[in-house]
Write a protein that holds these residues in place. Sequence first.
Motif, PDB file in Angstrom:
ATOM      1  N   THR A   1      35.576  40.358  29.498  1.00 20.46           N
ATOM      2  CA  THR A   1      33.866  40.272  29.279  1.00 20.46           C
ATOM      3  C   THR A   1      33.224  39.476  28.351  1.00 20.46           C
ATOM      4  O   THR A   1      34.077  38.924  27.696  1.00 20.46           O
TER       5      THR A   1
ATOM      6  N   ASP B   1      28.774  38.684  30.418  1.00 18.14           N
ATOM      7  CA  ASP B   1      30.228  38.626  31.680  1.00 18.14           C
ATOM      8  C   ASP B   1      29.339  38.016  33.489  1.00 18.14           C
ATOM      9  O   ASP B   1      28.434  37.348  33.147  1.00 18.14           O
TER      10      ASP B   1
ATOM     11  N   LEU C   1      36.908  46.387  34.115  1.00 20.06           N
ATOM     12  CA  LEU C   1      35.822  46.616  35.295  1.00 20.06           C
ATOM     13  C   LEU C   1      35.838  46.686  36.338  1.00 20.06           C
ATOM     14  O   LEU C   1      37.174  47.326  36.785  1.00 20.06           O
TER      15      LEU C   1
ATOM     16  N   ASP D   1      33.624  43.841  40.329  1.00 24.22           N
ATOM     17  CA  ASP D   1      33.787  43.211  39.245  1.00 24.22           C
ATOM     18  C   ASP D   1      34.946  41.565  39.499  1.00 24.22           C
ATOM     19  O   ASP D   1      34.426  40.005  39.442  1.00 24.22           O
TER      20      ASP D   1
END
Length: 420
Positions: A52, A74, A187, A191
């Motif tokens: 991230t 990100d 996440l 994602d």
Amino acid sequence: MKGGFSAPGDYIYFKSQVPLHKIPIGTKQWRYYDFGPKVVPPLICLPGTAGTADVYYKQIMALSMKGYRVISVDIPRVWNSQEWVQAFEKFLDVIDVHHIHLYGTSLGGFLALLFAQHRPRRVKSLVLSNAFLETKYFAAAMPWAPVVSWTPSFLLKRYVLIGIPSGPHEPFIADSVDFVVAQVETLSREDLASRLTLTSDDASIGPLMLSDSVITIIDTNDKCAIPQQLKDEVSEKFPGARKAYIKSGGDFPFLSRPDEINLHLKLHLRRVGVEAREDLVPGIPKPGDDNSGSGSGSGGDGGSSEPKDDREGTDDAPNGNGSKSNPGGSFSNSGQPPLVPENHNSHGSDNQPLGGTTTDGDYPFVPILLEAFCEKKVALATSFLHFWPKFFDIYYRLPFSLLTLYIINNKHHPKIQLSM
């Protein structure tokens, strides 16, 4: 963060000082950190599949203190290489950044190469670590890619984490793995699915307009999730690139070997002509300043070294021309105290100083609080030592006093019996 993971002290301090920006651009939600003098062309950090924006916090802390601007982002939910290039270009337009230097690791390195290939005028240099040139290796290893978007979250997380080599690690590598595992837990299923789709999407890197002289390749010599063959292909494609090899560091050398990575990043930025503006860092004395020892910053506080509220001036809403306003000057988040580089004598969180990476000269309130705390402890200890003999004196005298009282009272009241 979930589980039994304990966040490092310097990361906790970083989160308290550097705001996380969240802005919607079209259908994409962007999360990013932006810290450092805005007049300096930024180094933009792109994480891998498991990363991230937070994984580059050590680079943000160290480089911003040296006068560089660092943006860590990100990877948003994009599902193919073309969508990535278009989305990233819109992001740069919104934050009003035109010429950039990219630092990408693993999947982030591949995405950096893709953007440099399709938007060569915007990319001035590249730093690649554990990168690769094409996705066919990962597509072959993931035959279930067509159904990845319907796969449950726990299976996606398991697939991502089993890619990290297991076995005994050096302490600083184990700490970096623990940190990234905690980030994976944050996440969402979408994602993870989009990132795994990017690694299996049919795409490859073609010729770049960039000269090899503005490319730096930083690789680790120990085992990591990216096969050595793929890393060798990157080196062969850019024979004139500057190459730096780190003895060990695993998949996340920016966390496990931050001092070495930061050194190579600074050398790269200097080599490609990025001029650091340390004079614009709040709290750093300017050259020729008469009160250079007073710790005054560039914000014009009149020599005060007191930190300001880090929540001032961190509005994420774009202004009329699509960029965020910064009326306070040329430093991103200029209302905050400066970050201090990490302890160069340690790599793990166990050796970090209290309060992250602060020093006595930069944040006077930290030693003051420590001193007050210690004084209180000393006072309590002194009081305890003073009271301790009296306590035992009373403790041992009490039974005899009660017995004496019983005998005396029993002479006058014979019916009173001592109960045991």
